[in-house]
Design a protein around this motif. Structure first.
Motif, PDB file in Angstrom:
ATOM      1  N   CYS A   1       0.670  -1.077   0.040  1.00 24.22           N
ATOM      2  CA  CYS A   1       0.015   0.072   0.019  1.00 24.22           C
ATOM      3  C   CYS A   1       0.853   1.215   0.056  1.00 24.22           C
ATOM      4  O   CYS A   1       1.714   1.260   0.919  1.00 24.22           O
ATOM      5  N   GLN A   2       0.661   1.931  -1.151  1.00 22.58           N
ATOM      6  CA  GLN A   2       1.728   3.226  -1.179  1.00 22.58           C
ATOM      7  C   GLN A   2       1.444   4.115  -0.046  1.00 22.58           C
ATOM      8  O   GLN A   2       2.487   4.813   0.429  1.00 22.58           O
ATOM      9  N   ARG A   3       0.248   4.418   0.209  1.00 25.67           N
ATOM     10  CA  ARG A   3      -0.137   5.293   1.402  1.00 25.67           C
ATOM     11  C   ARG A   3       0.409   4.805   2.635  1.00 25.67           C
ATOM     12  O   ARG A   3       0.873   5.724   3.378  1.00 25.67           O
ATOM     13  N   ARG A   4       0.180   3.427   2.932  1.00 27.68           N
ATOM     14  CA  ARG A   4       0.812   2.985   4.234  1.00 27.68           C
ATOM     15  C   ARG A   4       2.175   3.553   4.211  1.00 27.68           C
ATOM     16  O   ARG A   4       2.706   3.732   5.186  1.00 27.68           O
ATOM     17  N   PHE A   5       2.960   3.250   3.174  1.00 27.91           N
ATOM     18  CA  PHE A   5       4.537   3.470   2.756  1.00 27.91           C
ATOM     19  C   PHE A   5       4.837   4.781   3.418  1.00 27.91           C
ATOM     20  O   PHE A   5       5.715   5.068   4.360  1.00 27.91           O
ATOM     21  N   ALA A   6       3.968   5.726   2.881  1.00 29.65           N
ATOM     22  CA  ALA A   6       4.322   7.188   3.032  1.00 29.65           C
ATOM     23  C   ALA A   6       3.992   7.276   4.512  1.00 29.65           C
ATOM     24  O   ALA A   6       4.853   8.060   5.226  1.00 29.65           O
ATOM     25  N   ARG A   7       2.937   7.034   5.092  1.00 23.22           N
ATOM     26  CA  ARG A   7       2.703   7.286   6.704  1.00 23.22           C
ATOM     27  C   ARG A   7       3.753   6.307   7.498  1.00 23.22           C
ATOM     28  O   ARG A   7       4.442   7.161   8.317  1.00 23.22           O
ATOM     29  N   THR A   8       4.095   5.396   7.077  1.00 30.69           N
ATOM     30  CA  THR A   8       4.982   4.590   7.856  1.00 30.69           C
ATOM     31  C   THR A   8       6.557   5.271   8.024  1.00 30.69           C
ATOM     32  O   THR A   8       7.073   5.642   8.765  1.00 30.69           O
ATOM     33  N   MET A   9       6.927   5.826   6.759  1.00 32.93           N
ATOM     34  CA  MET A   9       8.297   6.714   6.434  1.00 32.93           C
ATOM     35  C   MET A   9       8.183   7.881   7.368  1.00 32.93           C
ATOM     36  O   MET A   9       9.311   8.349   8.094  1.00 32.93           O
ATOM     37  N   MET A  10       6.875   8.694   7.414  1.00 31.02           N
ATOM     38  CA  MET A  10       6.649   9.788   8.102  1.00 31.02           C
ATOM     39  C   MET A  10       6.725   9.306   9.736  1.00 31.02           C
ATOM     40  O   MET A  10       7.457  10.134  10.378  1.00 31.02           O
ATOM     41  N   GLU A  11       6.107   8.297  10.067  1.00 27.86           N
ATOM     42  CA  GLU A  11       6.393   8.012  11.447  1.00 27.86           C
ATOM     43  C   GLU A  11       7.550   7.547  11.874  1.00 27.86           C
ATOM     44  O   GLU A  11       8.080   7.685  12.932  1.00 27.86           O
ATOM     45  N   TRP A  12       8.376   6.747  11.024  1.00 28.44           N
ATOM     46  CA  TRP A  12      10.026   6.635  11.239  1.00 28.44           C
ATOM     47  C   TRP A  12      10.552   7.861  11.397  1.00 28.44           C
ATOM     48  O   TRP A  12      11.538   7.959  12.443  1.00 28.44           O
ATOM     49  N   ALA A  13      10.401   9.005  10.506  1.00 28.37           N
ATOM     50  CA  ALA A  13      11.214  10.068  10.535  1.00 28.37           C
ATOM     51  C   ALA A  13      10.824  10.611  12.027  1.00 28.37           C
ATOM     52  O   ALA A  13      11.635  11.291  12.661  1.00 28.37           O
ATOM     53  N   ALA A  14       9.571  10.862  12.357  1.00 24.60           N
ATOM     54  CA  ALA A  14       9.084  11.338  13.455  1.00 24.60           C
ATOM     55  C   ALA A  14       9.705  10.590  14.978  1.00 24.60           C
ATOM     56  O   ALA A  14      10.045  11.479  15.793  1.00 24.60           O
ATOM     57  N   ALA A  15      10.043   9.028  14.858  1.00 29.68           N
ATOM     58  CA  ALA A  15      10.457   8.648  15.842  1.00 29.68           C
ATOM     59  C   ALA A  15      11.840   9.111  15.999  1.00 29.68           C
ATOM     60  O   ALA A  15      12.387   8.944  17.176  1.00 29.68           O
ATOM     61  N   ALA A  16      12.545   9.345  14.783  1.00 32.45           N
ATOM     62  CA  ALA A  16      14.035   9.744  15.011  1.00 32.45           C
ATOM     63  C   ALA A  16      14.004  11.366  15.347  1.00 32.45           C
ATOM     64  O   ALA A  16      15.168  12.160  15.179  1.00 32.45           O
ATOM     65  N   GLY A  17      12.687  11.949  15.573  1.00 35.12           N
ATOM     66  CA  GLY A  17      12.973  13.293  15.942  1.00 35.12           C
ATOM     67  C   GLY A  17      12.889  14.388  15.016  1.00 35.12           C
ATOM     68  O   GLY A  17      13.017  15.380  15.216  1.00 35.12           O
TER      69      GLY A  17
END
Ligand code: GLU
Ligand code: MG
Length: 450
Positions: free
Chosen positions: A118-134
């Protein structure tokens, strides 16, 4: 997934929609060919769709630009089904399509798992990973489009000079209807203007979080399409509408903040970038050729990505340099640290916006802490430099871009095998589709697809 809670929320949404005369909700996602596909449900079925999803074959992950179907290692063939789950936070009444509302979907399996491709899930996961790294990213897509008389041949509506008031006047009611529709839908438009090519227009919106930026791109484009249809006009977001002319960009602006503030302002690096900001831009610049396969994903994209059309066809960076693949924007003196951002010029209207934002988040995440340095800025038109001094060109063909993406292990890992493979399969199928086609044929076959 809390199905009971989703159903309950959707019941309230459906009641509110029905009270506004909405009869159906369009549920969209963008496929690996960059085409927005849809299923719709009557408003009364929204709770069912929110809780259990609407059915859609997984084979759409390998659908191509011309609706032919290819196959990939993990996805392909006529069997299997997925569930489309509307994001109720984005539910929007469509001002230019009376009776309709819209929501983007996330795609889930029948077993209740997120669909790995799912492309939208990919986008959200990457956004969340970035957020987890501050890291907090803000993004916005610009939209350029060709507006044509409602005919097969691309006859521009609203002729007149590039950036000309003539064109704005000729399309005055159109522009008013478009801006009113977007305002009614809560889209924060920043600018609207006639662009360079005959019949070309552009609209830009305010920056938001990455997934919201991709959603806004879908909403803005379908609103443009709907308003145009009401005026008897036809729209093309394709990379080139007429081979040899300036094409349609879909530039992505992005900025990054960490706990200490903006990365692109207030630092000691070039144009006051911070060290982490410089590293982010150096990382994006180094991987721009691979990103081209995602941001300029069509055969037609390489008819657009040529020098001296402001498409950014060089692998270089420069402040306000419209020929650089990576344009740095400082903003106006005194605007503070909110204005500085970077623009990916090479992105066009054939790109899947979710894949673009996801890939950029992934690269930002990889590079923020890597201590990378930018090469020297290119502050002039690269084409005007002696040949030996010119920066490298970005890929000049889709096969070249595909090769660069295949070699980018970071993006492969971030996207996951299923999505990465299906995306590349669709890209390769498009290369095959146009193997013997000249520029005019490619432009004609692409023109009305996006
Ligand atoms: N139409 C140009 C493109 O293909 C961009 C023009 C501009 O700088 O806005 O990207
Ligand atoms: Mg423009």
């Amino acid at each position: 997934m809390d199905r009971a809670h989703l159903a309950e929320r959707a019941r309230d949404c459906a009641a509110a929609l029905a009270a506004q005369g909405v009869h159906a909700v369009a549920l969209t996602w963008v496929d690996n060919a960059g085409i927005t596909r849809v299923k719709s449900v009557p408003t009364g079925r929204l709770p069912e769709a929110a809780a259990w999803g609407a059915g859609m074959s997984s084979v759409f992950d390998v659908f191509c630009l011309d609706d032919s179907v290819t196959t990939s290692r993990h996805i392909g063939g006529p069997t299997g089904d997925l569930r489309l789950h509307p994001d109720l936070d984005r539910l929007t009444v469509l001002a230019a399509q009376p009776g309709w509302a819209w929501a983007p979907v996330d795609r889930w399996t029948q077993e209740g798992e997120p669909h790995t491709a799912c492309q939208r899930r990919f986008a959200r996961t990457m956004m969340e990973w970035a957020a987890a790294a501050g890291l907090t990213l803000r993004m916005a897509f610009e939209v350029e489009w060709f507006l044509g008389a409602d005919a097969e041949e691309p006859r521009p509506a609203g002729t007149g000079p590039a950036y000309g008031m003539n064109r704005l006047v000729a399309l005055s009611d159109y522009g008013d209807d478009l801006l009113a529709a977007l305002a009614a839908q809560g889209v924060a438009v920043e600018q609207y203007h006639p662009e360079y090519s005959p019949g070309q227009l552009e609209l830009s919106v305010a920056a938001t979080d990455p997934v919201a930026a991709a959603d806004a791109n879908v909403l803005v484009r379908q609103t443009i399409r709907a308003v145009s249809a009401r005026h008897g006009l036809r729209v093309s977001f394709a990379p080139v509408v007429i081979a040899g002319q300036v094409g349609n960009g879909g530039h992505l602006h992005f900025s990054v903040r960490d706990a200490d503030g903006a990365l692109f302002a207030g630092g000691a690096g070039p144009y006051a970038m911070t060290g982490r900001g410089e590293s982010v831009l150096a990382g994006v610049l180094a991987r721009l050729p691979a990103l081209c396969a995602i941001g300029a994903p069509g055969v037609a994209s390489y008819l657009r990505l040529v020098p001296q059309r402001w498409a950014g066809p060089y692998q270089c960076w420069g402040r306000e340099n419209r020929e650089a693949g990576l344009r740095f924007v400082t903003g106006v003196a005194g605007q503070g640290d909110q204005a500085a951002n970077a623009e990916l010029k090479c992105v066009d209207g054939a790109a899947n916006p979710y894949l673009v934002v996801g890939a950029v988040c992934a690269i930002v995440l990889d590079s923020a802490g890597a201590g990378l340095r930018l090469p020297a800025e290119i502050a002039v038109d690269p084409a005007a430099l002696p040949e030996g001094d010119q920066p490298p060109r970005l890929p000049v063909s889709l096969p070249e871009a595909i090769g660069r993406l295949e070699a980018d292990d970071g993006l492969r890992a971030a996207m996951g095998e299923a999505l990465f493979d299906a995306f590349l399969a669709v890209r390769r199928a498009e290369v095959d589709l146009f193997a013997d086609a000249g520029p005019a044929h490619v432009a004609a076959a692409t023109r009305w697809r996006y």
